[in-house]
Design a protein around this motif. Structure first.
Motif, PDB file in Angstrom:
ATOM      1  N   MET A   1       0.844  -1.190   0.000  1.00  0.00           N
ATOM      2  CA  MET A   1       0.000   0.000   0.000  1.00  0.00           C
ATOM      3  C   MET A   1       0.892   1.259   0.000  1.00  0.00           C
ATOM      4  O   MET A   1       1.971   1.270   0.580  1.00  0.00           O
ATOM      5  N   PRO A   2       0.447   2.356  -0.602  1.00  0.00           N
ATOM      6  CA  PRO A   2       1.239   3.577  -0.603  1.00  0.00           C
ATOM      7  C   PRO A   2       1.473   4.059   0.810  1.00  0.00           C
ATOM      8  O   PRO A   2       0.647   3.885   1.698  1.00  0.00           O
ATOM      9  N   ARG A   3       2.593   4.707   1.001  1.00  0.00           N
ATOM     10  CA  ARG A   3       2.921   5.247   2.315  1.00  0.00           C
ATOM     11  C   ARG A   3       2.005   6.403   2.655  1.00  0.00           C
ATOM     12  O   ARG A   3       1.522   7.122   1.794  1.00  0.00           O
ATOM     13  N   ALA A   4       1.783   6.591   3.939  1.00  0.00           N
ATOM     14  CA  ALA A   4       0.978   7.723   4.372  1.00  0.00           C
ATOM     15  C   ALA A   4       1.723   9.023   4.093  1.00  0.00           C
ATOM     16  O   ALA A   4       2.933   9.041   3.897  1.00  0.00           O
ATOM     17  N   SER A   5       0.991  10.109   4.089  1.00  0.00           N
ATOM     18  CA  SER A   5       1.575  11.412   3.796  1.00  0.00           C
ATOM     19  C   SER A   5       2.475  11.857   4.944  1.00  0.00           C
ATOM     20  O   SER A   5       2.394  11.331   6.057  1.00  0.00           O
ATOM     21  N   PRO A   6       3.321  12.876   4.717  1.00  0.00           N
ATOM     22  CA  PRO A   6       4.120  13.419   5.821  1.00  0.00           C
ATOM     23  C   PRO A   6       3.261  13.858   6.985  1.00  0.00           C
ATOM     24  O   PRO A   6       3.664  13.760   8.129  1.00  0.00           O
TER      25      PRO A   6
ATOM     26  N   LEU B   1      -7.018   2.233  -5.613  1.00  0.00           N
ATOM     27  CA  LEU B   1      -8.347   1.754  -5.223  1.00  0.00           C
ATOM     28  C   LEU B   1      -9.217   1.394  -6.416  1.00  0.00           C
ATOM     29  O   LEU B   1     -10.331   0.891  -6.250  1.00  0.00           O
ATOM     30  N   ILE B   2      -8.742   1.657  -7.630  1.00  0.00           N
ATOM     31  CA  ILE B   2      -9.548   1.411  -8.825  1.00  0.00           C
ATOM     32  C   ILE B   2      -9.617  -0.084  -9.111  1.00  0.00           C
ATOM     33  O   ILE B   2      -8.597  -0.760  -9.192  1.00  0.00           O
ATOM     34  N   THR B   3     -10.821  -0.584  -9.239  1.00  0.00           N
ATOM     35  CA  THR B   3     -11.035  -1.997  -9.564  1.00  0.00           C
ATOM     36  C   THR B   3     -12.069  -2.067 -10.680  1.00  0.00           C
ATOM     37  O   THR B   3     -12.773  -1.102 -10.964  1.00  0.00           O
ATOM     38  N   ARG B   4     -12.182  -3.215 -11.316  1.00  0.00           N
ATOM     39  CA  ARG B   4     -13.215  -3.415 -12.321  1.00  0.00           C
ATOM     40  C   ARG B   4     -14.538  -3.626 -11.612  1.00  0.00           C
ATOM     41  O   ARG B   4     -14.668  -4.501 -10.766  1.00  0.00           O
TER      42      ARG B   4
ATOM     43  N   ARG C   1     -16.306   4.551  -3.958  1.00  0.00           N
ATOM     44  CA  ARG C   1     -16.784   4.541  -2.578  1.00  0.00           C
ATOM     45  C   ARG C   1     -15.932   5.459  -1.702  1.00  0.00           C
ATOM     46  O   ARG C   1     -16.461   6.176  -0.850  1.00  0.00           O
ATOM     47  N   PHE C   2     -14.635   5.448  -1.925  1.00  0.00           N
ATOM     48  CA  PHE C   2     -13.774   6.342  -1.149  1.00  0.00           C
ATOM     49  C   PHE C   2     -14.121   7.800  -1.458  1.00  0.00           C
ATOM     50  O   PHE C   2     -14.187   8.639  -0.554  1.00  0.00           O
ATOM     51  N   LEU C   3     -14.333   8.116  -2.745  1.00  0.00           N
ATOM     52  CA  LEU C   3     -14.655   9.495  -3.116  1.00  0.00           C
ATOM     53  C   LEU C   3     -15.976   9.946  -2.497  1.00  0.00           C
ATOM     54  O   LEU C   3     -16.104  11.095  -2.058  1.00  0.00           O
ATOM     55  N   ALA C   4     -16.955   9.041  -2.450  1.00  0.00           N
ATOM     56  CA  ALA C   4     -18.240   9.394  -1.831  1.00  0.00           C
ATOM     57  C   ALA C   4     -18.063   9.651  -0.337  1.00  0.00           C
ATOM     58  O   ALA C   4     -18.607  10.624   0.215  1.00  0.00           O
ATOM     59  N   LEU C   5     -17.296   8.800   0.329  1.00  0.00           N
ATOM     60  CA  LEU C   5     -17.015   9.009   1.752  1.00  0.00           C
ATOM     61  C   LEU C   5     -16.289  10.327   1.974  1.00  0.00           C
ATOM     62  O   LEU C   5     -16.584  11.072   2.915  1.00  0.00           O
ATOM     63  N   LEU C   6     -15.344  10.630   1.084  1.00  0.00           N
ATOM     64  CA  LEU C   6     -14.591  11.879   1.190  1.00  0.00           C
ATOM     65  C   LEU C   6     -15.522  13.076   1.010  1.00  0.00           C
ATOM     66  O   LEU C   6     -15.376  14.096   1.696  1.00  0.00           O
ATOM     67  N   ALA C   7     -16.474  12.964   0.099  1.00  0.00           N
ATOM     68  CA  ALA C   7     -17.433  14.057  -0.108  1.00  0.00           C
ATOM     69  C   ALA C   7     -18.226  14.323   1.168  1.00  0.00           C
ATOM     70  O   ALA C   7     -18.396  15.479   1.584  1.00  0.00           O
ATOM     71  N   PHE C   8     -18.709  13.265   1.796  1.00  0.00           N
ATOM     72  CA  PHE C   8     -19.465  13.446   3.040  1.00  0.00           C
ATOM     73  C   PHE C   8     -18.585  14.030   4.142  1.00  0.00           C
ATOM     74  O   PHE C   8     -19.052  14.829   4.955  1.00  0.00           O
ATOM     75  N   LYS C   9     -17.313  13.644   4.161  1.00  0.00           N
ATOM     76  CA  LYS C   9     -16.391  14.209   5.146  1.00  0.00           C
ATOM     77  C   LYS C   9     -16.199  15.704   4.897  1.00  0.00           C
ATOM     78  O   LYS C   9     -16.241  16.517   5.836  1.00  0.00           O
ATOM     79  N   ILE C  10     -15.971  16.084   3.647  1.00  0.00           N
ATOM     80  CA  ILE C  10     -15.758  17.496   3.317  1.00  0.00           C
ATOM     81  C   ILE C  10     -16.987  18.322   3.662  1.00  0.00           C
ATOM     82  O   ILE C  10     -16.894  19.380   4.291  1.00  0.00           O
ATOM     83  N   PHE C  11     -18.162  17.828   3.291  1.00  0.00           N
ATOM     84  CA  PHE C  11     -19.384  18.601   3.532  1.00  0.00           C
ATOM     85  C   PHE C  11     -19.704  18.703   5.019  1.00  0.00           C
ATOM     86  O   PHE C  11     -20.167  19.745   5.484  1.00  0.00           O
TER      87      PHE C  11
ATOM     88  N   TYR D   1      -7.922   4.556 -17.644  1.00  0.00           N
ATOM     89  CA  TYR D   1      -9.056   4.274 -16.779  1.00  0.00           C
ATOM     90  C   TYR D   1      -8.599   3.796 -15.398  1.00  0.00           C
ATOM     91  O   TYR D   1      -9.357   3.836 -14.451  1.00  0.00           O
ATOM     92  N   ASN D   2      -7.367   3.339 -15.302  1.00  0.00           N
ATOM     93  CA  ASN D   2      -6.905   2.782 -14.028  1.00  0.00           C
ATOM     94  C   ASN D   2      -5.903   3.696 -13.337  1.00  0.00           C
ATOM     95  O   ASN D   2      -5.142   3.268 -12.497  1.00  0.00           O
ATOM     96  N   LYS D   3      -5.901   4.986 -13.708  1.00  0.00           N
ATOM     97  CA  LYS D   3      -4.936   5.900 -13.130  1.00  0.00           C
ATOM     98  C   LYS D   3      -5.558   7.266 -12.958  1.00  0.00           C
ATOM     99  O   LYS D   3      -6.140   7.820 -13.886  1.00  0.00           O
TER     100      LYS D   3
END
Length: 575
Positions: A1-6, A78-81, A195-205, A483-485
């Protein structure tokens, strides 16, 4: 998995206040949150303002760019078919979304948002855009979540009509990402891309405590869509339904309508536009089962705009505007904010007129001139103009063709040409020429391989032909973006010789059969040929060179078939 941010890594180190002062602004507030609370409060008061030197700004911009690219790389992982969400696989494990909500502490936050939830096949993005603009012009703080994005993923999240800033995006992105990384594993995987983007939207709002209304567009379907974690919206809307994403939603209009009606909630009012009989029957059945008062809107009467025009072009937008007016009205009434506004068949409040006329949505019925041609882009020397519309279903391509045919007729140079022909009949030469000046219509097309070009291209070509438009040439290209990036830039393939063009060659064959076969035999001579390019930049260069070689040519390019393609063209011509 990618490393967390600083920002996230500050939890693992014994940071001092002096250390935090050396971090870019993006990370300071996050890092301070992990200090001892009394020290944190003191540190916040004592933080000196950064020196805004040129060197600081350059370093800050570079740090921000690297951090943003890191976030996009995480998103890409997180992109899957997408598989079909049905009862057999428990809605593609829809229940996992509620586990994510608990991890992110969003359950109560979402219940406090005053949400307008919109599904549909065509026009749901336009409907949401109109609705947001109306309520913003009524004086409310708005949050808008739509999909897909054309150039930058932040386009999906808008606060008061403006995409969320990079700094705010990163703050909420890493907060969600790190919490989910800590709590997920073999039994609970990370959420998929949308799904992550939708969760992020609810977090932002929910983090923006002054957001009065959240307008949420369904991504795909409705019943098992990630946005359907909303339990008590203020009102729901269903825009025009048609055949799309059949591999996921079903093969009949009834099945598709059933999936869309999945956003209905018990007792919550819902509005829709006139639908095909099979689809309407299913919507009414689902509404009846839940006690949902379902009503059908009429298209907007343009006369109610008081000499203004809709901000989104196209005759079909009157239907989307009518739905937006109904959704906005119900929201205002339900939340107790309708005082002093008279809304009926004969009157629209000034705020509604202003909102409808100021609405803006890129990639839908959009006209953009190619600025790379500089001073050549004028009515005397000709030029290159792109007509962009992300239509990708048979019905929407027919609407797109009607719009394109109308808008090029309304082009000032075309009006000039008609006057010239009336007073100076030509004895020969190109039918679209004016004193040596020509208008050439070209098609730049691509679509996803899951779609059927034998349904798409005939609808486009035949509708254009009925309105007197013949394409001089058709260009088929692969999309620039993958489509996968998820990336902040589109970069052409390093070796065009290795690009798989099998799908574009298939599209070309369908085009040639359409033009020269039985369906197009009567008008085949009016059409030019077709070309396949291994990359979009090569196609754009060919178009520009064509204009430069023939300075009197006005080239009008219809870009359609894919929102990804439209976004790629916008990105490249704005460089």
């Amino acid at each position: 998995m990618p490393r967390a941010s600083p920002a996230a890594q500050t939890r693992r180190a014994p940071w001092r206040v002096t250390d935090i002062l050396s971090l870019p602004t993006t990370y300071r507030s996050v890092s301070l949150a992990f200090l001892h609370p009394p020290l944190c409060a003191c540190a916040i008061r004592c933080l000196p303002p950064p020196r805004r030197t040129h060197r600081f700004r350059v370093r800050f911009d570079r740090d921000m760019a690297r951090e943003y690219e890191a976030a996009l790389n995480c998103l890409s992982s997180l992109i899957t078919r997408r598989s079909r969400a049905v009862r057999g696989n428990k809605g593609d494990r829809f229940d996992l979304l509620f586990d994510y909500l608990k991890i992110l502490e969003l359950e109560d936050a979402i219940s406090q948002l005053k949400i307008i939830h919109v599904a549909g096949t065509k026009g749901k993005g336009s409907t949401c855009t109109f609705t947001e603009s109306i309520l913003r012009c009524c004086g409310f703080r708005t949050g808008l979540f739509t999909s897909p994005h054309l150039i930058d993923v932040r386009e999906r999240f808008r606060l008061d009509g403006v995409k969320v800033s990079e700094e705010k995006f990163l703050e909420h992105f890493w907060w969600c990402w790190n919490r989910l990384q800590e709590k997920t594993g073999d039994n609970l995987p990370m959420p998929t891309y949308f799904r992550f983007l939708a969760l992020l939207a609810f977090k932002i709002f929910s983090a923006e405590q002054q957001v009065d209304v959240a307008i949420v567009e369904v991504g795909l379907g409705g019943k098992f869509d990630a946005t359907n974690v909303v339990k008590e919206p203020i009102v729901c809307g269903i825009s025009s339904l048609g055949y799309d994403h059949m591999e996921i939603l079903g093969n009949t209009l009834g099945e598709i309508a059933g999936e869309k009606a999945g956003i209905f909630k018990k007792g919550v009012p819902a509005w829709t536009v006139p639908q095909p009989e099979e689809a309407m029957r299913m919507l009414e059945e689902k509404a009846s089962q839940l006690g949902v008062p379902l009503q059908v809107v009429s298209p907007l009467d343009p006369g109610l705009l008081k000499n203004q025009h809709l901000g989104l072009d196209g005759e079909h937008q009157c239907l989307n505007a009518g739905l937006a007016i109904a959704l906005s009205s119900v929201w205002l009434k339900t939340t107790g904010n309708l005082q002093g506004m008279q809304i009926d068949q004969n009157n629209l409040p000034e705020q509604f007129v202003r909102g409808l006329s100021r609405a803006s949505l890129e990639g839908r019925a959009q006209v953009v001139s190619d600025s790379s041609l500089g001073q050549q882009q004028n009515s005397n020397l000709g030029g290159l103009t792109f007509y962009l519309d992300g239509a990708h279903s048979p019905e929407s391509l027919e609407v797109c063709a009607k719009w394109f045919s109308r808008v090029i007729r309304e082009d000032p140079s075309h009006l000039e040409e008609q006057i010239h022909k009336k007073h100076h009949p030509r004895r020969g030469g190109h039918p679209n020429s004016l004193g040596g000046k020509e208008h050439l219509q070209m098609l730049l097309f691509n679509c996803m391989s899951v779609r059927n070009p034998q349904l798409l291209l005939p609808r486009l070509v035949n509708t254009c032909s009925q309105h007197g438009v013949k394409f001089h040439k058709a260009l088929f290209v692969p999309n620039q973006s993958a489509y996968n990036k998820v990336g902040s830039h589109a970069s052409p393939p390093t070796d065009p010789q290795q690009v798989d063009l099998s799908w574009q060659l298939t599209l070309q064959r369908v085009w040639e059969n359409l033009i020269h076969g039985e369906q197009g035999s009567s008008c085949a001579n009016a059409y030019g040929g077709s070309l396949v390019f291994p990359s979009l930049p090569l196609a754009l260069n060919w178009l520009r060179e064509s204009v430069q070689r023939r300075r009197s040519v006005q080239v009008q390019v219809l870009v359609t078939g894919s929102l990804h393609l439209v976004g790629d063209v916008l990105r490249l011509i704005r460089k």
